[in-house]
Design a protein around this motif. Structure first.
Motif, PDB file in Angstrom:
ATOM      1  N   PRO A 121       7.436   1.493  -9.209  1.00 29.28           N
ATOM      2  CA  PRO A 121       8.864   1.469  -9.520  1.00 29.28           C
ATOM      3  C   PRO A 121       9.690   1.191  -8.256  1.00 29.28           C
ATOM      4  N   SER A 122      10.003  -0.055  -8.016  1.00 28.88           N
ATOM      5  CA  SER A 122      10.687  -0.445  -6.782  1.00 28.88           C
ATOM      6  C   SER A 122      12.139   0.019  -6.752  1.00 28.88           C
ATOM      7  N   HIS A 123      12.653   0.187  -5.529  1.00 34.26           N
ATOM      8  CA  HIS A 123      14.082   0.394  -5.272  1.00 34.26           C
ATOM      9  C   HIS A 123      14.657   1.609  -5.995  1.00 34.26           C
ATOM     10  N   CYS A 124      13.938   2.716  -5.912  1.00 33.57           N
ATOM     11  CA  CYS A 124      14.461   3.972  -6.464  1.00 33.57           C
ATOM     12  C   CYS A 124      14.044   5.120  -5.556  1.00 33.57           C
ATOM     13  N   ALA A 125      14.501   6.322  -5.886  1.00 35.36           N
ATOM     14  CA  ALA A 125      14.263   7.484  -5.035  1.00 35.36           C
ATOM     15  C   ALA A 125      12.780   7.789  -4.843  1.00 35.36           C
ATOM     16  N   LEU A 126      11.931   7.390  -5.786  1.00 34.49           N
ATOM     17  CA  LEU A 126      10.494   7.625  -5.660  1.00 34.49           C
ATOM     18  C   LEU A 126       9.888   6.881  -4.469  1.00 34.49           C
ATOM     19  N   MET A 127      10.597   5.883  -3.959  1.00 31.01           N
ATOM     20  CA  MET A 127      10.100   5.084  -2.840  1.00 31.01           C
ATOM     21  C   MET A 127      10.515   5.635  -1.474  1.00 31.01           C
ATOM     22  N   GLN A 128      11.203   6.779  -1.445  1.00 27.56           N
ATOM     23  CA  GLN A 128      11.661   7.308  -0.163  1.00 27.56           C
ATOM     24  C   GLN A 128      10.515   7.649   0.803  1.00 27.56           C
ATOM     25  N   PRO A 129       9.407   8.234   0.338  1.00 28.25           N
ATOM     26  CA  PRO A 129       8.293   8.454   1.275  1.00 28.25           C
ATOM     27  C   PRO A 129       7.751   7.146   1.845  1.00 28.25           C
ATOM     28  N   ALA A 130       7.670   6.118   1.019  1.00 24.02           N
ATOM     29  CA  ALA A 130       7.218   4.805   1.479  1.00 24.02           C
ATOM     30  C   ALA A 130       8.209   4.217   2.474  1.00 24.02           C
ATOM     31  N   SER A 131       9.490   4.436   2.216  1.00 22.44           N
ATOM     32  CA  SER A 131      10.535   3.920   3.100  1.00 22.44           C
ATOM     33  C   SER A 131      10.416   4.514   4.495  1.00 22.44           C
ATOM     34  N   GLN A 132      10.150   5.800   4.567  1.00 24.32           N
ATOM     35  CA  GLN A 132      10.001   6.465   5.868  1.00 24.32           C
ATOM     36  C   GLN A 132       8.790   5.930   6.628  1.00 24.32           C
ATOM     37  N   ALA A 133       7.692   5.734   5.915  1.00 22.46           N
ATOM     38  CA  ALA A 133       6.484   5.205   6.554  1.00 22.46           C
ATOM     39  C   ALA A 133       6.667   3.752   6.958  1.00 22.46           C
ATOM     40  N   LEU A 134       7.415   2.981   6.154  1.00 19.54           N
ATOM     41  CA  LEU A 134       7.680   1.587   6.483  1.00 19.54           C
ATOM     42  C   LEU A 134       8.501   1.486   7.765  1.00 19.54           C
TER      43      LEU A 134
ATOM     44  N   GLN B  17       0.832  -1.214   0.000  1.00 16.41           N
ATOM     45  CA  GLN B  17       0.000   0.000   0.000  1.00 16.41           C
ATOM     46  C   GLN B  17       0.857   1.251   0.000  1.00 16.41           C
ATOM     47  N   LEU B  18       1.903   1.248   0.821  1.00 12.14           N
ATOM     48  CA  LEU B  18       2.786   2.411   0.906  1.00 12.14           C
ATOM     49  C   LEU B  18       3.498   2.669  -0.419  1.00 12.14           C
ATOM     50  N   MET B  19       3.912   1.612  -1.075  1.00 14.74           N
ATOM     51  CA  MET B  19       4.588   1.753  -2.359  1.00 14.74           C
ATOM     52  C   MET B  19       3.648   2.333  -3.409  1.00 14.74           C
ATOM     53  N   GLN B  20       2.408   1.852  -3.418  1.00 12.54           N
ATOM     54  CA  GLN B  20       1.431   2.357  -4.376  1.00 12.54           C
ATOM     55  C   GLN B  20       1.103   3.824  -4.094  1.00 12.54           C
ATOM     56  N   ASP B  21       0.921   4.146  -2.821  1.00 14.59           N
ATOM     57  CA  ASP B  21       0.573   5.523  -2.439  1.00 14.59           C
ATOM     58  C   ASP B  21       1.685   6.512  -2.775  1.00 14.59           C
ATOM     59  N   ALA B  22       2.944   6.038  -2.741  1.00 23.60           N
ATOM     60  CA  ALA B  22       4.088   6.938  -2.955  1.00 23.60           C
ATOM     61  C   ALA B  22       4.149   7.492  -4.370  1.00 23.60           C
ATOM     62  N   VAL B  23       3.495   6.821  -5.323  1.00 25.93           N
ATOM     63  CA  VAL B  23       3.625   7.243  -6.722  1.00 25.93           C
ATOM     64  C   VAL B  23       2.277   7.591  -7.359  1.00 25.93           C
ATOM     65  N   VAL B  24       1.297   7.905  -6.521  1.00 22.12           N
ATOM     66  CA  VAL B  24      -0.003   8.324  -7.065  1.00 22.12           C
ATOM     67  C   VAL B  24       0.192   9.574  -7.931  1.00 22.12           C
TER      68      VAL B  24
ATOM     69  N   VAL C  52      20.707  -5.754 -15.374  1.00 21.97           N
ATOM     70  CA  VAL C  52      20.418  -4.758 -14.350  1.00 21.97           C
ATOM     71  C   VAL C  52      19.053  -4.147 -14.655  1.00 21.97           C
ATOM     72  N   VAL C  53      18.206  -4.064 -13.642  1.00 23.86           N
ATOM     73  CA  VAL C  53      16.903  -3.424 -13.805  1.00 23.86           C
ATOM     74  C   VAL C  53      16.995  -1.978 -13.319  1.00 23.86           C
ATOM     75  N   VAL C  54      16.460  -1.046 -14.131  1.00 19.23           N
ATOM     76  CA  VAL C  54      16.425   0.358 -13.734  1.00 19.23           C
ATOM     77  C   VAL C  54      14.988   0.748 -13.412  1.00 19.23           C
ATOM     78  N   SER C  55      14.846   1.764 -12.568  1.00 13.36           N
ATOM     79  CA  SER C  55      13.534   2.116 -12.039  1.00 13.36           C
ATOM     80  C   SER C  55      13.452   3.619 -11.825  1.00 13.36           C
ATOM     81  N   GLY C  56      12.256   4.183 -12.011  1.00 15.78           N
ATOM     82  CA  GLY C  56      12.067   5.609 -11.776  1.00 15.78           C
ATOM     83  C   GLY C  56      10.803   6.114 -12.425  1.00 15.78           C
TER      84      GLY C  56
END
Length: 321
Positions: free
Chosen positions: A209-222, A127-134, A178-182
């Motif tokens: 988009p897993s494992h990139c800077a866009l996930m930082q808000p999700a990371s903090q909530a996690l 849920q956090l990952m999905q919410d981070a990139v709405v 290598v997989v890239v994400s963003g």
């Protein structure tokens, strides 16, 4: 008289590896469920923890591919198969490891996180990952045939030269993959740059988009969610994605999980770490055979056996015996 050569096989040194998002399949573990009651029992336990019928979700492609359901479904599948494997194995593994989401399955199998907590946690993580990139146009792509450092450089160039581009290396899966994400602007810029080198870049069908800077808000909530969960001592060491080594303390494990969400998966290094520890059998515990295929492409390949179907599980049991 010369003695006969020693033809004894080396003693098995086993590691169990758990797949991550992207390995899900409609109806996964259904064939195994007809032979092993642990499968349905594990899914019933997961459904109770989640408050949703997770087995039914695995039969519905639209629901299964929603990140907040994909993650608990994959974890349930992995732990269900692990419970079956425990009845078949005479030797316990030396190490666990999991690719991205699979790290939670590994920690659960090792006793660090309870199964109910793990199911609820990965549901929240999705849920956090999905919410981070709405509202953000996002993408991921697999780059084939370039050295890791070259892919990192192309991501840096795209970020520097393309307006509003956000992109980085997300998964170092094997040499030459290598997989890239963003965001879409960043990933598309990297795809163009890769194609200009004559190599391949394949867009992936993903919801976040897993494992990139866009996930930082999700990371903090996690991190806040992880702080509320009790972590115990691992019964079997888990090599984590963040640094490709074992974290021994609850604080260290939680920190690695938090950072993992916005930092790359070091899978090639994890596989090298297992090779360095003389692991000679990998058991892929979960849906599909993605990790077994990657194992063939590592600098030091290790024989890997998927277990998601009866015929595959039977082959593993034959090898172990």
């Amino acid at each position: 008289m010369a003695s006969a050569p020693d033809t004894a096989l080396p003693a098995p040194r086993i590691a169990v590896i758990f797949p991550g998002q992207g390995s899900q399949a409609l109806g996964m573990t259904a064939e195994l469920s007809e032979l092993y009651p642990q499968i349905k029992e594990t899914f019933a336990e997961a459904s109770q923890a989640l408050g949703e019928d997770l087995w039914a979700i695995c039969q519905d492609e639209d629901l299964l591919n929603q990140t907040q359901y994909t993650q608990p479904a994959l974890l349930a599948a992995s732990i269900a198969i692990w419970r079956v494997l425990q009845t078949k194995m005479t030797e316990m593994p030396y190490y666990f490891a999991g690719h991205s989401l699979g790290e939670y399955s590994a920690l659960c199998a090792s006793g660090v996180i309870s199964f109910a907590d793990a199911i609820q946690l990965v549901h929240k993580r999705g849920q956090l990952m999905q919410d981070a990139v709405v509202g953000i146009d996002t993408a991921m792509a697999a780059v084939l045939g370039l050295e890791d450092s070259r892919v990192v450089t192309l991501c840096e160039q795209a970020t520097e030269h393309v307006e509003e581009a956000i992109v980085g290396a997300a998964n170092f899966n094997s040499p030459g993959q290598v997989v890239v994400s963003g965001n879409a602007a960043g990933v598309n810029a990297v795809i163009d740059k890769v194609q200009n080198t004559g190599k391949k870049a394949i867009a992936l069908k993903v919801s976040v988009p897993s494992h990139c800077a866009l996930m930082q808000p999700a990371s903090q909530a996690l991190a806040e969610a992880l702080a509320k969960i009790k972590f115990d001592q691992a019964t079997i060491p888990v090599i984590q994605n963040r640094h490709a080594h074992v974290e021994s303390s609850a604080v260290g494990i939680k920190q690695a999980l938090t950072e993992q969400l916005s930092e790359p998966v070091l899978w090639s290094k994890t596989m090298q770490e297992l090779a360095d520890k003389q692991i000679n059998i990998l058991i892929e515990c979960g849906s599909g055979n993605v990790l077994s295929n990657l194992a063939k492409r590592q600098a030091h390949p290790i024989a890997s056996y998927p277990t998601d179907k009866p015929v595959r599980l039977d082959k593993l049991i034959e090898v172990l015996s």
